[in-house]
Motif scaffolding. Structure first.
Motif, PDB file in Angstrom:
ATOM      1  N   HIS A  65     -24.891  40.513 -66.951  1.00  0.00           N
ATOM      2  CA  HIS A  65     -25.902  41.490 -66.949  1.00  0.00           C
ATOM      3  C   HIS A  65     -27.259  41.276 -67.373  1.00  0.00           C
ATOM      4  CE1 HIS A  65     -26.495  45.941 -67.317  1.00  0.00           C
ATOM      5  NE2 HIS A  65     -25.252  46.187 -67.507  1.00  0.00           N
ATOM      6  N   GLU A  66     -27.512  39.816 -66.980  1.00  0.00           N
ATOM      7  CA  GLU A  66     -28.667  39.115 -67.490  1.00  0.00           C
ATOM      8  C   GLU A  66     -29.874  39.674 -66.564  1.00  0.00           C
ATOM      9  OE1 GLU A  66     -28.856  35.111 -68.003  1.00  0.00           O
ATOM     10  OE2 GLU A  66     -26.825  35.184 -68.378  1.00  0.00           O
ATOM     11  N   VAL A  67     -31.009  40.197 -67.020  1.00  0.00           N
ATOM     12  CA  VAL A  67     -32.146  40.666 -66.284  1.00  0.00           C
ATOM     13  C   VAL A  67     -32.560  39.898 -64.934  1.00  0.00           C
ATOM     14  CG1 VAL A  67     -34.258  41.468 -66.248  1.00  0.00           C
ATOM     15  CG2 VAL A  67     -32.783  42.123 -68.011  1.00  0.00           C
ATOM     16  N   ASN A  68     -32.542  38.516 -65.315  1.00  0.00           N
ATOM     17  CA  ASN A  68     -33.207  37.831 -64.272  1.00  0.00           C
ATOM     18  C   ASN A  68     -32.078  37.315 -63.227  1.00  0.00           C
ATOM     19  OD1 ASN A  68     -31.436  36.224 -66.008  1.00  0.00           O
ATOM     20  ND2 ASN A  68     -33.101  34.353 -66.132  1.00  0.00           N
ATOM     21  N   LYS A  69     -31.015  37.932 -63.349  1.00  0.00           N
ATOM     22  CA  LYS A  69     -29.899  37.598 -62.438  1.00  0.00           C
ATOM     23  C   LYS A  69     -29.397  39.021 -61.689  1.00  0.00           C
ATOM     24  CE  LYS A  69     -28.262  33.308 -64.404  1.00  0.00           C
ATOM     25  NZ  LYS A  69     -27.159  32.649 -65.039  1.00  0.00           N
ATOM     26  N   ALA A  70     -30.240  39.986 -61.778  1.00  0.00           N
ATOM     27  CA  ALA A  70     -29.978  41.424 -61.245  1.00  0.00           C
ATOM     28  C   ALA A  70     -29.759  41.034 -59.718  1.00  0.00           C
ATOM     29  CB  ALA A  70     -30.981  42.288 -61.560  1.00  0.00           C
ATOM     30  N   PRO A 104     -25.069  46.009 -62.086  1.00  0.00           N
ATOM     31  CA  PRO A 104     -25.668  45.905 -63.426  1.00  0.00           C
ATOM     32  C   PRO A 104     -27.074  46.737 -63.652  1.00  0.00           C
ATOM     33  CG  PRO A 104     -24.695  43.800 -63.194  1.00  0.00           C
ATOM     34  CD  PRO A 104     -24.530  44.624 -61.766  1.00  0.00           C
ATOM     35  N   ALA A 105     -27.198  47.603 -64.288  1.00  0.00           N
ATOM     36  CA  ALA A 105     -28.497  48.434 -64.210  1.00  0.00           C
ATOM     37  C   ALA A 105     -28.661  48.760 -62.973  1.00  0.00           C
ATOM     38  CB  ALA A 105     -29.643  47.702 -64.567  1.00  0.00           C
ATOM     39  N   ALA A 106     -27.486  49.215 -62.104  1.00  0.00           N
ATOM     40  CA  ALA A 106     -27.750  49.963 -60.816  1.00  0.00           C
ATOM     41  C   ALA A 106     -28.736  49.242 -59.806  1.00  0.00           C
ATOM     42  CB  ALA A 106     -27.950  51.467 -61.071  1.00  0.00           C
ATOM     43  N   ARG A 107     -28.943  48.063 -60.003  1.00  0.00           N
ATOM     44  CA  ARG A 107     -30.079  47.394 -59.303  1.00  0.00           C
ATOM     45  C   ARG A 107     -29.508  46.907 -57.745  1.00  0.00           C
ATOM     46  NH1 ARG A 107     -33.735  43.874 -63.444  1.00  0.00           N
ATOM     47  NH2 ARG A 107     -34.883  43.521 -61.567  1.00  0.00           N
ATOM     48  N   THR A 228     -33.454  44.187 -86.487  1.00  0.00           N
ATOM     49  CA  THR A 228     -33.897  45.204 -85.872  1.00  0.00           C
ATOM     50  C   THR A 228     -35.037  44.567 -85.075  1.00  0.00           C
ATOM     51  OG1 THR A 228     -35.672  45.199 -87.800  1.00  0.00           O
ATOM     52  CG2 THR A 228     -33.912  46.461 -88.042  1.00  0.00           C
ATOM     53  N   GLU A 229     -35.148  43.156 -84.794  1.00  0.00           N
ATOM     54  CA  GLU A 229     -36.020  42.865 -83.700  1.00  0.00           C
ATOM     55  C   GLU A 229     -35.694  43.186 -82.194  1.00  0.00           C
ATOM     56  OE1 GLU A 229     -37.937  38.389 -82.440  1.00  0.00           O
ATOM     57  OE2 GLU A 229     -36.748  38.661 -84.408  1.00  0.00           O
ATOM     58  N   ILE A 230     -36.586  43.492 -81.381  1.00  0.00           N
ATOM     59  CA  ILE A 230     -36.188  44.005 -80.095  1.00  0.00           C
ATOM     60  C   ILE A 230     -36.329  42.696 -79.399  1.00  0.00           C
ATOM     61  CG2 ILE A 230     -36.712  45.459 -78.128  1.00  0.00           C
ATOM     62  CD1 ILE A 230     -37.638  47.484 -80.151  1.00  0.00           C
ATOM     63  N   GLU A 231     -35.424  42.241 -78.564  1.00  0.00           N
ATOM     64  CA  GLU A 231     -35.761  41.380 -77.656  1.00  0.00           C
ATOM     65  C   GLU A 231     -36.383  41.238 -76.519  1.00  0.00           C
ATOM     66  OE1 GLU A 231     -32.668  38.098 -74.749  1.00  0.00           O
ATOM     67  OE2 GLU A 231     -31.906  40.049 -75.944  1.00  0.00           O
ATOM     68  N   ARG A 232     -37.298  40.564 -76.248  1.00  0.00           N
ATOM     69  CA  ARG A 232     -38.196  41.079 -75.149  1.00  0.00           C
ATOM     70  C   ARG A 232     -37.665  40.097 -73.846  1.00  0.00           C
ATOM     71  NH1 ARG A 232     -44.893  40.862 -74.765  1.00  0.00           N
ATOM     72  NH2 ARG A 232     -45.037  41.204 -72.447  1.00  0.00           N
ATOM     73  N   ARG A 233     -37.191  41.038 -72.661  1.00  0.00           N
ATOM     74  CA  ARG A 233     -36.742  40.772 -71.443  1.00  0.00           C
ATOM     75  C   ARG A 233     -37.765  40.915 -70.426  1.00  0.00           C
ATOM     76  NH1 ARG A 233     -31.564  44.377 -70.960  1.00  0.00           N
ATOM     77  NH2 ARG A 233     -33.017  45.742 -71.854  1.00  0.00           N
ATOM     78  N   ASP A 244     -37.826  47.768 -72.614  1.00  0.00           N
ATOM     79  CA  ASP A 244     -37.156  47.008 -73.789  1.00  0.00           C
ATOM     80  C   ASP A 244     -37.570  47.925 -75.058  1.00  0.00           C
ATOM     81  OD1 ASP A 244     -36.078  44.764 -72.836  1.00  0.00           O
ATOM     82  OD2 ASP A 244     -38.072  43.902 -72.536  1.00  0.00           O
ATOM     83  N   VAL A 245     -38.670  48.064 -75.440  1.00  0.00           N
ATOM     84  CA  VAL A 245     -38.970  49.153 -76.633  1.00  0.00           C
ATOM     85  C   VAL A 245     -38.591  50.454 -76.689  1.00  0.00           C
ATOM     86  CG1 VAL A 245     -40.767  49.795 -78.383  1.00  0.00           C
ATOM     87  CG2 VAL A 245     -40.841  47.695 -77.297  1.00  0.00           C
ATOM     88  N   ILE A 246     -39.041  51.072 -75.718  1.00  0.00           N
ATOM     89  CA  ILE A 246     -38.597  52.751 -75.702  1.00  0.00           C
ATOM     90  C   ILE A 246     -37.171  52.847 -75.575  1.00  0.00           C
ATOM     91  CG2 ILE A 246     -39.005  54.991 -74.593  1.00  0.00           C
ATOM     92  CD1 ILE A 246     -41.873  54.128 -74.354  1.00  0.00           C
TER      93      ILE A 246
END
Length: 289
Positions: A65-70, A104-107, A228-233, A244-246
């Protein structure tokens, strides 16, 4: 729930999410399709087996489900490799052919049906026709094709997954009417979700369109809050803010046990209306017969 893609989440899915979801499905006579990444299936094969052994379909969710492997950023060769590997991993676990896929993420890319067929898949459920919240997810530009995709399940064109054609791939769109009919939206805005469902139900009465509800076992877990830190992808700030944030702030609402009565209300609605719950594979077999 943490916003990170963590291997440890699989433990919570195994011990909390899946048992809760499977018990709920048994109560309402639901047969569902569970889509697994190859990565999670290898780490926690019991998560796959427990759904299969209770009569549900096992489908592929790619390797990771990694973003860079969509799938919409991989080359055709990489897409095919990921599909074949994930398919083999799942088939080795359950001892049965895997024919259904959700990205993943319907991409997905337009030409994806050709690759699906080459990999041995018969069903895809990665399109969400007339869904409008794609700006809050990655791959938003390609998801604009959702706006013109058919609403009924359809056999795709070989060269365009968003168009009806004569390929061997059946697209079963995720239900939406502007707002998506999915677990995340159900948790964020329960009342608005019920309104969306009622509008979709009216449409189904008019034209017989199928319902497809998408949810995840990890929506029903009580995961520890390690940070609580949001990972930046995302690479650019706008994508980071929206994707990411919203997205994170919305997705953590009504998680765990709080999600169960919300989902049960949806299942009870369809039971009262005498709907039949079928898997993607079962739906495909009906379309081909």
């Amino acid at each position: 729930m943490n916003h990170k893609l963590r291997d440890k989440t699989g433990e919570y899915v195994l011990n909390q999410g899946m048992p809760r979801l499977l018990d709920l499905y048994e109560k309402y006579g639901v047969k569902a399709t569970f889509f697994y990444t190859g990565h999670i299936a290898q780490l926690y094969p019991e998560v796959v087996k427990m759904a299969y052994e209770r009569g549900h379909e096992v489908g592929s969710h790619g390797l990771t489900h990694e973003v860079n492997k969509a799938f919409d950023v991989l080359s055709p060769e990489e897409q095919l490799s990921h599909l074949k590997q994930s398919k083999q991993i799942l088939e080795d676990i359950i001892g049965e052919e895997v024919v259904s896929f959700r990205a993943p993420a319907a991409r997905v890319d337009k030409a994806f049906p050709e690759i699906l067929q080459e990999a041995g898949f018969k069903v895809d459920s990665s399109v969400s026709s007339q869904r409008l919240d794609m700006m809050f997810s990655f791959g938003a530009l390609k998801k604009l094709n959702w706006l013109v995709a058919p609403r009924h399940a359809y056999f795709t064109q070989d060269e365009n997954i968003f168009r009806k054609g004569k390929s061997e791939v059946l697209e079963v769109p995720i239900s939406a009417m502007g707002f998506p009919y999915i677990g995340t939206f159900m948790r964020i805005a329960p009342l608005l979700n019920r309104c969306t469902r009622n509008v979709l139900y009216w449409e189904t009465l008019c034209n017989g369109r199928q319902f497809v509800f998408l949810t995840h076992p990890n929506e029903f877990i009580d995961e520890d809050q390690e940070t609580t830190e949001i990972e930046r992808r995302a690479k650019n700030y706008i994508s980071y803010l929206l994707g990411d944030v919203i997205r994170h702030k919305l997705k953590v609402k009504n998680l765990g046990e709080k999600a169960l009565p919300l989902y049960e209300r949806e299942l009870a609605f369809f039971q009262r209306k005498d709907f039949e719950f079928v898997t993607c594979k079962g739906f495909f077999n009906r379309k081909k017969s």
